[in-house]
Design a protein around this motif. Structure first.
Motif, PDB file in Angstrom:
ATOM      1  N   SER A   1      70.904  21.561  48.600  1.00 55.31           N
ATOM      2  CA  SER A   1      70.834  22.923  48.085  1.00 55.31           C
ATOM      3  C   SER A   1      71.990  23.248  47.146  1.00 55.31           C
ATOM      4  CB  SER A   1      70.828  23.913  49.250  1.00 55.31           C
ATOM      5  OG  SER A   1      72.103  23.953  49.850  1.00 55.31           O
ATOM      6  N   MET A   2      72.972  22.333  47.077  1.00 53.28           N
ATOM      7  CA  MET A   2      74.146  22.624  46.245  1.00 53.28           C
ATOM      8  C   MET A   2      73.932  22.292  44.780  1.00 53.28           C
ATOM      9  SD  MET A   2      77.000  20.840  48.459  1.00 53.28           S
ATOM     10  CE  MET A   2      78.025  21.549  49.597  1.00 53.28           C
ATOM     11  N   THR A   3      72.931  21.497  44.463  1.00 53.15           N
ATOM     12  CA  THR A   3      72.852  20.933  43.126  1.00 53.15           C
ATOM     13  C   THR A   3      71.410  20.748  42.685  1.00 53.15           C
ATOM     14  OG1 THR A   3      73.191  18.861  41.915  1.00 53.15           O
ATOM     15  CG2 THR A   3      73.212  18.707  44.285  1.00 53.15           C
ATOM     16  N   ARG A   4      71.224  20.611  41.368  1.00 54.11           N
ATOM     17  CA  ARG A   4      69.881  20.330  40.882  1.00 54.11           C
ATOM     18  C   ARG A   4      69.680  18.832  40.676  1.00 54.11           C
ATOM     19  NH1 ARG A   4      68.478  22.280  35.416  1.00 54.11           N
ATOM     20  NH2 ARG A   4      67.883  24.086  36.558  1.00 54.11           N
ATOM     21  N   SER A   5      70.697  18.044  40.996  1.00 57.18           N
ATOM     22  CA  SER A   5      70.578  16.600  40.801  1.00 57.18           C
ATOM     23  C   SER A   5      70.416  15.898  42.143  1.00 57.18           C
ATOM     24  CB  SER A   5      71.814  16.075  40.076  1.00 57.18           C
ATOM     25  OG  SER A   5      72.092  14.763  40.477  1.00 57.18           O
ATOM     26  N   GLN A   6      69.358  15.123  42.273  1.00 54.24           N
ATOM     27  CA  GLN A   6      69.113  14.418  43.532  1.00 54.24           C
ATOM     28  C   GLN A   6      70.202  13.386  43.801  1.00 54.24           C
ATOM     29  OE1 GLN A   6      65.238  13.046  44.464  1.00 54.24           O
ATOM     30  NE2 GLN A   6      64.211  14.498  43.148  1.00 54.24           N
ATOM     31  N   VAL A   7      70.699  12.761  42.740  1.00 56.06           N
ATOM     32  CA  VAL A   7      71.717  11.712  42.905  1.00 56.06           C
ATOM     33  C   VAL A   7      73.000  12.300  43.493  1.00 56.06           C
ATOM     34  CG1 VAL A   7      73.106  10.002  41.713  1.00 56.06           C
ATOM     35  CG2 VAL A   7      70.750  10.394  41.007  1.00 56.06           C
ATOM     36  N   ILE A   8      73.426  13.427  42.947  1.00 53.09           N
ATOM     37  CA  ILE A   8      74.636  14.061  43.468  1.00 53.09           C
ATOM     38  C   ILE A   8      74.424  14.484  44.908  1.00 53.09           C
ATOM     39  CG2 ILE A   8      76.177  16.054  43.221  1.00 53.09           C
ATOM     40  CD1 ILE A   8      75.723  15.888  40.229  1.00 53.09           C
ATOM     41  N   SER A   9      73.255  15.034  45.186  1.00 51.31           N
ATOM     42  CA  SER A   9      72.935  15.444  46.547  1.00 51.31           C
ATOM     43  C   SER A   9      73.023  14.256  47.502  1.00 51.31           C
ATOM     44  CB  SER A   9      71.540  16.060  46.556  1.00 51.31           C
ATOM     45  OG  SER A   9      70.892  15.813  47.761  1.00 51.31           O
ATOM     46  N   PHE A  10      72.491  13.105  47.068  1.00 53.30           N
ATOM     47  CA  PHE A  10      72.519  11.894  47.887  1.00 53.30           C
ATOM     48  C   PHE A  10      73.957  11.464  48.177  1.00 53.30           C
ATOM     49  CE2 PHE A  10      72.754   7.269  48.185  1.00 53.30           C
ATOM     50  CZ  PHE A  10      71.851   7.012  49.211  1.00 53.30           C
ATOM     51  N   ILE A  11      74.753  11.403  47.119  1.00 55.66           N
ATOM     52  CA  ILE A  11      76.130  10.920  47.281  1.00 55.66           C
ATOM     53  C   ILE A  11      76.931  11.843  48.197  1.00 55.66           C
ATOM     54  CG2 ILE A  11      78.310  10.502  46.050  1.00 55.66           C
ATOM     55  CD1 ILE A  11      76.538   9.575  43.676  1.00 55.66           C
ATOM     56  N   LEU A  12      76.790  13.153  47.975  1.00 56.57           N
ATOM     57  CA  LEU A  12      77.504  14.107  48.832  1.00 56.57           C
ATOM     58  C   LEU A  12      77.109  13.936  50.294  1.00 56.57           C
ATOM     59  CD1 LEU A  12      77.422  17.466  46.833  1.00 56.57           C
ATOM     60  CD2 LEU A  12      79.435  16.157  47.510  1.00 56.57           C
ATOM     61  N   ALA A  13      75.822  13.763  50.523  1.00 55.98           N
ATOM     62  CA  ALA A  13      75.347  13.629  51.897  1.00 55.98           C
ATOM     63  C   ALA A  13      75.920  12.363  52.540  1.00 55.98           C
ATOM     64  CB  ALA A  13      73.822  13.600  51.928  1.00 55.98           C
ATOM     65  N   VAL A  14      75.927  11.258  51.794  1.00 57.02           N
ATOM     66  CA  VAL A  14      76.452  10.010  52.352  1.00 57.02           C
ATOM     67  C   VAL A  14      77.932  10.176  52.702  1.00 57.02           C
ATOM     68  CG1 VAL A  14      77.016   7.612  51.830  1.00 57.02           C
ATOM     69  CG2 VAL A  14      74.774   8.513  51.222  1.00 57.02           C
ATOM     70  N   VAL A  15      78.673  10.829  51.809  1.00 55.40           N
ATOM     71  CA  VAL A  15      80.108  10.997  52.057  1.00 55.40           C
ATOM     72  C   VAL A  15      80.348  11.820  53.328  1.00 55.40           C
ATOM     73  CG1 VAL A  15      82.192  12.114  51.185  1.00 55.40           C
ATOM     74  CG2 VAL A  15      80.800  10.698  49.661  1.00 55.40           C
ATOM     75  N   ILE A  16      79.615  12.942  53.446  1.00 64.95           N
ATOM     76  CA  ILE A  16      79.818  13.792  54.625  1.00 64.95           C
ATOM     77  C   ILE A  16      79.381  13.069  55.903  1.00 64.95           C
ATOM     78  CG2 ILE A  16      79.203  15.979  55.742  1.00 64.95           C
ATOM     79  CD1 ILE A  16      78.953  17.189  52.981  1.00 64.95           C
TER      80      ILE A  16
ATOM     81  N   ILE B   1      80.657   9.713  60.907  1.00 64.39           N
ATOM     82  CA  ILE B   1      80.637   8.427  61.615  1.00 64.39           C
ATOM     83  C   ILE B   1      82.060   7.946  61.865  1.00 64.39           C
ATOM     84  CG2 ILE B   1      80.086   5.985  61.373  1.00 64.39           C
ATOM     85  CD1 ILE B   1      77.551   6.739  59.988  1.00 64.39           C
ATOM     86  N   LEU B   2      82.850   7.937  60.802  1.00 63.54           N
ATOM     87  CA  LEU B   2      84.174   7.315  60.887  1.00 63.54           C
ATOM     88  C   LEU B   2      85.103   8.029  61.866  1.00 63.54           C
ATOM     89  CD1 LEU B   2      84.956   6.208  57.238  1.00 63.54           C
ATOM     90  CD2 LEU B   2      84.144   4.858  59.180  1.00 63.54           C
ATOM     91  N   ALA B   3      84.889   9.334  62.034  1.00 64.60           N
ATOM     92  CA  ALA B   3      85.753  10.080  62.954  1.00 64.60           C
ATOM     93  C   ALA B   3      85.746   9.462  64.352  1.00 64.60           C
ATOM     94  CB  ALA B   3      85.315  11.543  63.012  1.00 64.60           C
ATOM     95  N   GLY B   4      84.684   8.735  64.671  1.00 70.31           N
ATOM     96  CA  GLY B   4      84.634   8.143  66.002  1.00 70.31           C
ATOM     97  C   GLY B   4      84.535   6.624  65.982  1.00 70.31           C
ATOM     98  N   PHE B   5      84.697   6.043  64.800  1.00 71.77           N
ATOM     99  CA  PHE B   5      84.594   4.593  64.660  1.00 71.77           C
ATOM    100  C   PHE B   5      85.860   3.972  65.260  1.00 71.77           C
ATOM    101  CE2 PHE B   5      84.408   0.837  61.575  1.00 71.77           C
ATOM    102  CZ  PHE B   5      83.406   0.216  62.299  1.00 71.77           C
TER     103      PHE B   5
END
Ligand SMILES: Nc1ncnc2c1ncn2[C@@H]1O[C@H](COP(=O)(O)OP(=O)(O)OP(=O)(O)O)[C@@H](O)[C@H]1O
Ligand SMILES: [Mg+2]
Lengths: 344, 252
Positions: B163-178, B183-187
């Motif tokens: 919902s933050m962007t009109r670009s699917q690619v940016i949306s994908f990257i942001l989601a992966v980062v978050i 995940i890493l907080a408990g890795f």
């Protein structure tokens, strides 16, 4: 009734809409005109509740679009600019989706969808994906969506954009036929369309209303309104003009073109003088002129449009330059002190 | 049930059905399901050596889900809002007589059901364990429920970034980062590095934020109410943020 109360919209520091107020009653078709970037689409988005205004509000048939948005939106049909629709859906599936969201279920849902497909001449593309439609058909699909629930209030942003002349005519007829029990606002860049369809016209420029009139009254603002254009076989233009000027009630005479065989002149009457055409005609016949054609100008809407909107943008330009100048003046002392420091 | 509730439910289902239809109307959906099944199979058999372990449970299957979801779920969610923005259909959708929460729920549930279908298609694995030995079917069931819940949490992050962007690619990257953060907080390598200098309560707090921490017992087949609450609250928080983002877009 659709009522706009002091609508103002800022995008950042930019004022796109500036204290616009007007009301549209049922039975009216309001033409919303203005040059590019005047704020037409922004105003329509505010009316339909897509973006909230920075100040002011809109009341749709008694429901405030900000505080009672859902009931207000239920009464509106909206055709957004560029006619968006889901490209992966078929025409039928898309309209069926809209019918369901508009609250139709069971048999109603099917009859409404079929009916609107029929009314908007979409039968031939019923099962085609919207992404494969031509621009005009896409426009029609989105138009169909806006009237599927027979709304009391209809907001159309450039409804005939991209349609062929036949379809333009068809859509205009549909709009006019629906008008009796609806309040309709439509924006357009086609002045003849406004003239043919609308009962009232609002022209905006730079976010401000510059005129709110009926199309006839708008036409009367044209400088050529009421002027008389004459065509006479080739002769001595000076003599003719002198003769026309001598008639009581003419203000000025302008020669338009001198074609090979004929002479065209336009006579501007003094304001308030009537039956000037008759006087001219009898005078010319007395002087043995042969009059090829004569007609009274109704006025040109595009002249009026240009006059009103360029005036407004000139005002804004002057405002802008004033601001820039005063800003520069304010910065002046700084410059001076900087220059004084430099030699050190 | 009163009129308004009935209306709410119809609106949500109408939107849900439209979204599901557009998932299965595109080849991306089938590619997603195939990739998901192949990855699950690959990790389970080739990395965890499911057969050689000789255990009739699905731990070696569920244990990879946090990592598989990391890339696959954002791919499912990225178009949910970004595409509406790009096409301008958002203007149509949000001026229809539906509320924003209804639209968000409809979209979210559609994505969740799609993920659920992909998850259900791993049933041959359950049959294999039945064939190999005497598995605890209750534990397997809990594992599936837990994995589905976690998929929902990933999805809620993805729909929010969409919902933050009109670009699917940016949306994908942001989601992966978050999601990677979650995940890493408990890795365990990260928590170990953390516990070297940070006080215990802080290490614990950060680890409690993680998907891995809350998925740990689920992959063993134990469904704890606290873990369920954790995933549900992540979903609520992200969907709420989604609504806030869309509302503030309007005031910009
Ligand atoms: N989301 C937005 N963010 C920033 N500025 C915007 C936004 N939407 C519109 N504007 C600005 O507001 C002004 C009015 O735009 P609007 O689309 O209402 O014009 P319009 O009258 O519909 O023009 P046109 O005839 O070209 O359709 C423009 O200057 C435009 O750049
Ligand atoms: Mg526009």
């Amino acid at each position: 009734m659709i009522e706009l109360r002091n609508i103002t919209k800022y995008f950042g520091a930019k004022k796109a809409v500036d204290t616009i107020s007007f009301a549209v009653e049922k039975g009216e078709i309001l033409g919303f005109l203005g040059p590019n970037a005047a704020g037409k689409s922004t105003t329509m988005r505010i009316i339909t509740g897509y973006i909230p205004p920075s100040r002011g509000t809109v009341v749709i048939g008694g429901n405030d679009i900000l505080t009672d948005s859902l009931s207000a939106r239920g009464k509106i049909g909206y055709l957004p600019e560029n006619a968006p629709a889901y490209p992966d859906m078929t025409v039928y599936a898309f309209l069926d989706f809209c019918a369901q969201i508009r609250g139709f279920s069971g048999k109603d849902r099917k009859t409404k969808t079929e009916e609107i497909i029929d009314r908007c001449f979409l039968n031939s593309v019923k099962h085609q994906a919207i992404s494969t439609l031509s621009k005009g058909y896409k426009q029609r699909v989105c138009f169909a969506q806006s009237i599927i629930h027979d709304p009391e209030y209809l907001i159309l942003d450039e409804p005939t954009d991209g349609l062929d002349p036949n379809q333009k005519h068809e859509v205009r007829m549909m709009i006019r036929n629906m008008a009796a029990e609806k309040a309709i606002i439509l924006s357009t860049h086609i002045l003849d369309e406004m003239d043919a369809v609308c009962t009232r016209a609002i022209i905006i420029a730079n976010g401000r209303i510059v005129v709110d009139e009926t199309p006839e009254n708008l036409r009367k603002k044209s400088p050529s309104h009421g002027a008389i254009t004459l065509e006479i076989p080739k002769g001595n233009p000076k003599k003719l003009i002198a003769c026309l000027k001598s008639i009581a009630g003419t203000k000025s005479v302008e020669s338009l073109t001198t074609e090979d065989q004929s002479l065209r002149v336009r006579v501007f009457p003094e304001p308030g003088s009537d039956a000037i055409a008759e006087k001219i005609l009898s005078e010319l016949i007395k002087k043995r002129y042969r009059v090829k054609s004569i007609f009274v100008e109704q006025g040109h809407l595009d002249e009026v449009f240009r006059m009103l909107t360029t005036e407004a943008s000139m005002e804004q330009d002057i405002d802008f330059k004033k601001k820039r100048l005063s800003k520069r003046l304010r910065n002046l002392p700084d410059l001076r002190s900087q220059r004084l420091k430099q030699p050190e | 049930m009163n009129m308004n509730q009935a209306k709410t439910i119809t609106n949500i289902t109408v939107i849900l059905k439209r979204e599901l239809g557009s998932y299965f109307g595109s080849p991306v959906a089938y590619v997603f399901i195939i990739v998901f099944l192949m990855l699950s199979g690959f990790f389970t058999f080739n990395i965890s050596h499911f057969f050689e372990m000789g255990q009739a449970d699905l731990r070696s299957f569920f244990q990879w889900h946090p990592w598989i979801y990391l890339f696959l779920v954002p791919a499912v969610s990225m178009r949910l809002w970004a595409e509406e923005r790009r096409l301008g259909t958002m203007e149509l959708l949000l001026t229809l007589p539906v509320t924003l929460p209804q639209v968000i729920l409809g979209k979210f549930l559609a994505g969740w059901i799609f993920l659920g279908i992909a998850l259900l298609l791993t049933f041959p694995l359950v049959i294999t364990t039945l064939y190999l030995g005497n598995p605890d079917l209750g534990a397997i069931f809990c594992g599936y429920i837990g994995s589905f819940l976690m998929a929902g949490a990933y999805l809620s992050i993805g729909i929010m970034t969409s919902s933050m962007t009109r670009s699917q690619v940016i949306s994908f990257i942001l989601a992966v980062v978050i999601c990677l953060f979650f995940i890493l907080a408990g890795f365990s390598p990260v928590t170990r590095a953390f516990s070297g200098w940070a006080p215990l309560w802080l290490t614990d707090l950060v680890a409690q934020l993680s998907f891995l921490t809350h998925f740990a017992s689920i992959e063993r087949g134990v469904l704890d109410i606290r873990d369920i609450l954790y995933f549900v609250s992540i979903i609520f928080f992200m969907l709420y943020t989604n609504a806030t983002i869309l509302e503030n877009r309007k005031t910009s």
